[in-house]
Design a protein around this motif. Structure first.
Motif, short mmCIF file in Angstrom:
data_model
loop_
_atom_site.label_atom_id
_atom_site.label_comp_id
_atom_site.label_asym_id
_atom_site.label_seq_id
_atom_site.Cartn_x
_atom_site.Cartn_y
_atom_site.Cartn_z
N LEU A 226 13.46 -4.89 2.56
CA LEU A 226 12.66 -3.79 2.03
C LEU A 226 12.59 -2.69 3.08
N GLU A 227 12.08 -1.55 2.67
CA GLU A 227 11.83 -0.46 3.61
C GLU A 227 10.35 -0.10 3.53
N VAL A 228 9.80 0.30 4.68
CA VAL A 228 8.39 0.68 4.71
C VAL A 228 8.21 1.81 5.71
N GLU A 229 7.31 2.74 5.39
CA GLU A 229 7.10 3.86 6.32
C GLU A 229 6.42 3.34 7.59
N VAL A 230 6.82 3.88 8.75
CA VAL A 230 6.38 3.30 10.04
C VAL A 230 4.86 3.32 10.22
N ASP A 231 4.16 4.26 9.56
CA ASP A 231 2.71 4.29 9.75
C ASP A 231 1.94 3.68 8.58
N ASN A 232 2.62 2.94 7.74
CA ASN A 232 1.94 2.28 6.61
C ASN A 232 1.41 0.92 7.09
N THR A 233 0.27 0.99 7.79
CA THR A 233 -0.27 -0.21 8.44
C THR A 233 -0.56 -1.33 7.44
N ALA A 234 -1.13 -0.96 6.30
CA ALA A 234 -1.49 -2.00 5.32
C ALA A 234 -0.24 -2.78 4.91
N ALA A 235 0.82 -2.05 4.57
CA ALA A 235 2.05 -2.72 4.11
C ALA A 235 2.72 -3.48 5.26
N LEU A 236 2.75 -2.88 6.44
CA LEU A 236 3.37 -3.57 7.59
C LEU A 236 2.65 -4.89 7.88
N ASN A 237 1.32 -4.84 7.87
CA ASN A 237 0.55 -6.07 8.11
C ASN A 237 0.82 -7.11 7.03
N LEU A 238 0.84 -6.62 5.79
CA LEU A 238 1.09 -7.54 4.67
C LEU A 238 2.44 -8.24 4.85
N TYR A 239 3.48 -7.45 5.08
CA TYR A 239 4.82 -8.06 5.15
C TYR A 239 4.95 -8.96 6.38
N GLN A 240 4.35 -8.54 7.50
CA GLN A 240 4.44 -9.39 8.69
C GLN A 240 3.67 -10.69 8.47
N LYS A 241 2.55 -10.59 7.76
CA LYS A 241 1.77 -11.82 7.46
C LYS A 241 2.64 -12.83 6.69
N PHE A 242 3.53 -12.31 5.86
CA PHE A 242 4.38 -13.19 5.05
C PHE A 242 5.76 -13.41 5.66
N GLY A 243 5.92 -13.09 6.95
CA GLY A 243 7.12 -13.51 7.66
C GLY A 243 8.25 -12.49 7.73
N TYR A 244 8.00 -11.26 7.29
CA TYR A 244 9.05 -10.23 7.39
C TYR A 244 9.12 -9.73 8.83
N LYS A 245 10.34 -9.48 9.29
CA LYS A 245 10.56 -8.99 10.64
C LYS A 245 11.05 -7.54 10.58
N ILE A 246 10.56 -6.74 11.54
CA ILE A 246 10.99 -5.34 11.60
C ILE A 246 12.41 -5.28 12.15
N GLY A 247 13.26 -4.50 11.48
CA GLY A 247 14.64 -4.33 11.92
C GLY A 247 14.90 -2.90 12.33
N ARG A 248 15.92 -2.30 11.74
CA ARG A 248 16.33 -0.94 12.12
C ARG A 248 15.25 0.09 11.81
N VAL A 249 15.25 1.16 12.61
CA VAL A 249 14.43 2.32 12.27
C VAL A 249 15.30 3.22 11.39
N LEU A 250 14.73 3.68 10.28
CA LEU A 250 15.48 4.53 9.34
C LEU A 250 14.95 5.95 9.49
N LYS A 251 15.71 6.74 10.25
CA LYS A 251 15.22 8.08 10.62
C LYS A 251 15.11 8.99 9.39
N ASP A 252 13.97 9.67 9.27
CA ASP A 252 13.72 10.63 8.19
C ASP A 252 13.87 10.01 6.79
N TYR A 253 13.71 8.72 6.69
CA TYR A 253 13.93 8.03 5.41
C TYR A 253 12.98 8.53 4.32
#
Ligand SMILES: CC(C)(COP(=O)(O)OP(=O)(O)OC[C@H]1O[C@@H](n2cnc3c(N)ncnc32)[C@H](O)[C@@H]1OP(=O)(O)O)[C@@H](O)C(=O)NCCC(=O)NCCS
Length: 150
Positions: free
Chosen positions: A108-135
């Motif tokens: 999936l893709e998520v905006e870098v400052d979307n804390t709620a979504a980042l926390n949610l996905y990390q809680k369920f085992g998703y790992k951050i990969g590439r940075v997608l510039k200006d996505y």
């Protein structure tokens, strides 16, 4: 909390789903036509969450690369129903469906400052990969996130 029921979304739900998408992403909402596309694809899994017959959230994903990879396109919960575990239930049900159909990886893709979504996905085992510039627009970067399903 009253029971949350997860079911397949249908075309007839589209107006409500699109309204929730706009509430969730005021600047970057997917158009209704794209949500419709996601609902009708043979390789899609599009689920809605209901409480007492009211649609309160949804998640949509597609199986790609001969069904080995699944990609989550959008996961939205109505603002007044957030922090009640609804996204967690949608995500877990979606992953179960992805796995049943043979997917080994969820992306999936998520905006870098979307804390709620980042926390949610990390809680369920998703790992951050590439940075997608200006996505998400100029100076609005995204993260690619992945999770092994097997
Ligand atoms: C992100 C979103 C889907 C979460 O939905 P939700 O139903 O509130 O999520 P849940 O209640 O299942 O929360 C699960 C976990 O997510 C994290 N989380 C959710 N909301 C959070 C917030 N506002 N701040 C920090 N962490 C948060 C927490 O880790 C939480 O676990 P916890 O309750 O044990 O702390 C919802 O905020 C939303 O619709 N946002 C707008 C759309 C969006 O950004 N979607 C994601 C696209 S990539």
């Amino acid at each position: 909390m009253t029971e949350v029921v997860i079911e397949r979304a249908e075309i007839k739900d589209m107006d409500i789903l699109h309204k929730i998408e706009i509430e969730s992403f005021p600047e970057n909402a997917f158009p209704k036509s794209f949500l419709k596309y996601l609902i009708v694809q043979h390789n899609s899994i599009f689920l809605k969450a209901k409480i007492c017959d009211e649609i309160v959230g949804f998640v949509a994903g597609l199986l790609q690369d001969l069904y080995s990879i699944s990609r989550i396109y959008t996961l939205d919960v109505k603002p007044e129903f957030r922090r009640k575990g609804i996204a967690s239930k949608l995500l877990q049900t979606l992953e179960k469906e992805f796995k049943k159909r043979g997917a080994a990886l969820s992306t999936l893709e998520v905006e870098v400052d979307n804390t709620a979504a980042l926390n949610l996905y990390q809680k369920f085992g998703y790992k951050i990969g590439r940075v997608l510039k200006d996505y998400y627009g100029k100076n609005r970067n995204g993260f690619e996130m992945t999770k092994n399903l097997v």
